[in-house]
Design an enzyme around this catalytic site. Structure first.
Site, PDB file in Angstrom:
ATOM      1  N   THR A   2       0.810  -1.215   0.000  1.00 40.93           N
ATOM      2  CA  THR A   2       0.000   0.000   0.000  1.00 40.93           C
ATOM      3  C   THR A   2       0.844   1.265   0.000  1.00 40.93           C
ATOM      4  O   THR A   2       0.549   2.222  -0.718  1.00 40.93           O
ATOM      5  CB  THR A   2      -0.942   0.021   1.222  1.00 40.93           C
ATOM      6  OG1 THR A   2      -1.727  -1.186   1.224  1.00 40.93           O
ATOM      7  CG2 THR A   2      -1.869   1.220   1.171  1.00 40.93           C
ATOM      8  N   ILE A  16       4.975   3.196   0.467  1.00 37.10           N
ATOM      9  CA  ILE A  16       6.431   3.181   0.565  1.00 37.10           C
ATOM     10  C   ILE A  16       6.799   4.123   1.707  1.00 37.10           C
ATOM     11  O   ILE A  16       6.453   5.309   1.677  1.00 37.10           O
ATOM     12  CB  ILE A  16       7.102   3.659  -0.732  1.00 37.10           C
ATOM     13  CG1 ILE A  16       6.678   2.793  -1.918  1.00 37.10           C
ATOM     14  CG2 ILE A  16       8.625   3.651  -0.581  1.00 37.10           C
ATOM     15  CD1 ILE A  16       7.162   3.336  -3.258  1.00 37.10           C
ATOM     16  N   ASP A  31      10.219  -7.425   4.560  1.00 35.66           N
ATOM     17  CA  ASP A  31       9.821  -6.587   5.695  1.00 35.66           C
ATOM     18  C   ASP A  31       9.864  -7.358   7.001  1.00 35.66           C
ATOM     19  O   ASP A  31      10.254  -6.820   8.053  1.00 35.66           O
ATOM     20  CB  ASP A  31       8.428  -5.998   5.463  1.00 35.66           C
ATOM     21  CG  ASP A  31       7.375  -7.057   5.128  1.00 35.66           C
ATOM     22  OD1 ASP A  31       7.737  -8.189   4.727  1.00 35.66           O
ATOM     23  OD2 ASP A  31       6.164  -6.745   5.261  1.00 35.66           O
ATOM     24  N   THR A  91      -0.752  -4.075   5.173  1.00 38.86           N
ATOM     25  CA  THR A  91      -1.815  -4.569   4.300  1.00 38.86           C
ATOM     26  C   THR A  91      -2.278  -5.939   4.783  1.00 38.86           C
ATOM     27  O   THR A  91      -3.471  -6.234   4.838  1.00 38.86           O
ATOM     28  CB  THR A  91      -1.319  -4.647   2.854  1.00 38.86           C
ATOM     29  OG1 THR A  91      -0.806  -3.361   2.475  1.00 38.86           O
ATOM     30  CG2 THR A  91      -2.437  -5.036   1.915  1.00 38.86           C
TER      31      THR A  91
END
Length: 262
Positions: free
Chosen positions: A10, A12, A109, A132
């Site tokens: 979704t 940056i 991540d 997300t």
């Protein structure tokens, strides 16, 4: 200075570090059809608005769960900052041991968050990232990444309710005063927020038991992501909110690989 970029489905999230101090951070929409120049203009403008000199950036590191955006971002970094970015992935030194059946399946991540928690908190931990998707990751005291759980994100769940039920409206993600509500909107907010808090508490408690059965001390629970604070108000299993966790992990990985001459 170094520039760190965490590319999610979704958003940056970008951060600028001067040594170990985070001196600026921003959030852009993730859009894979943007060109390197479009991203470059946006990022340079952010630097200038914050009175930062892009030429002072000596290194860039990127973690991404969106492969089709990487061509534009890598070329943006090379063209506008004149450095070769470090991309979090195979071959990059992290200091943790990934115990997944296939380590390549672990999102960048999740690795970055685990690195940050291992370096900062130095204890067995459960890491929750409200993005997300909402991810729960188990990390041992010695830095073994055991794996975890992935559930639909809060916004995904909310949007699905709106899209699939004809009479239910789209609602703002805020916590109502009571669990028993007297309007449709507050009833939906109650179900989403309190229901998600229950999901978090249940998964955390089960993960704690599994980790302690393996000989770990009771894990410390760290949450990050945009909606972490909202859920943590009700999910009492969360010990700490660290909103800059991913950016800090990127900085740590950059330093580890800089020292090795990556």
């Amino acid at each position: 200075m170094i520039l760190v970029l965490d590319v999610g489905n979704t958003n940056i999230v970008l951060g600028v570090y001067d040594n170990k101090e985070l001196i600026a951070n921003w959030r852009l929409s993730t859009y894979s059809k943007k060109t390197a120049d479009e991203y470059g203009i946006e990022v340079i403008q952010l630097f200038l608005q914050n009175k930062l000199d892009p030429s002072d950036v000596e290194g860039v590191i990127i973690s991404s769960v969106v492969p089709n955006i990487m061509y534009s971002l890598e070329h943006m970094v090379k063209k506008y900052f004149e450095v070769e970015p470090i991309i979090v992935g195979p071959g990059v030194k992290t200091g943790i041991n990934i115990k997944y059946d296939n380590p390549k399946e672990v999102g960048a991540d999740r690795i970055v968050n685990a690195v940050a928690v291992h370096e900062i908190y130095k204890r067995a931990s459960i890491i929750i990232d409200f993005g997300t998707a909402t991810t729960f990751c188990a990390l041992t005291f010695n830095g073994d990444y055991l794996g975890g759980t992935i559930s639909p994100g809060i916004k995904i769940s909310s949007e699905a309710l709106f899209e699939r039920a004809a009479k239910l409206p789209r609602v703002e993600l805020t916590k109502p005063q009571t669990l028993i509500c007297k309007t449709t909107v507050s009833s939906m907010q109650s179900g989403i927020i309190y229901g998600y808090a229950g999901l978090v508490n249940y998964i955390v408690n089960k993960m704690k038991k599994e980790m302690m059965d393996l000989g770990e001390k009771e894990p410390f629970v760290v949450a990050t992501g945009g909606l972490a604070k909202l859920i943590a108000e009700e999910a009492k299993s969360i010990d700490k909110i660290d909103s800059d966790l991913t950016l800090e992990g990127l900085r740590i990985i950059y330093e580890k690989n800089k020292e090795q001459g990556f």
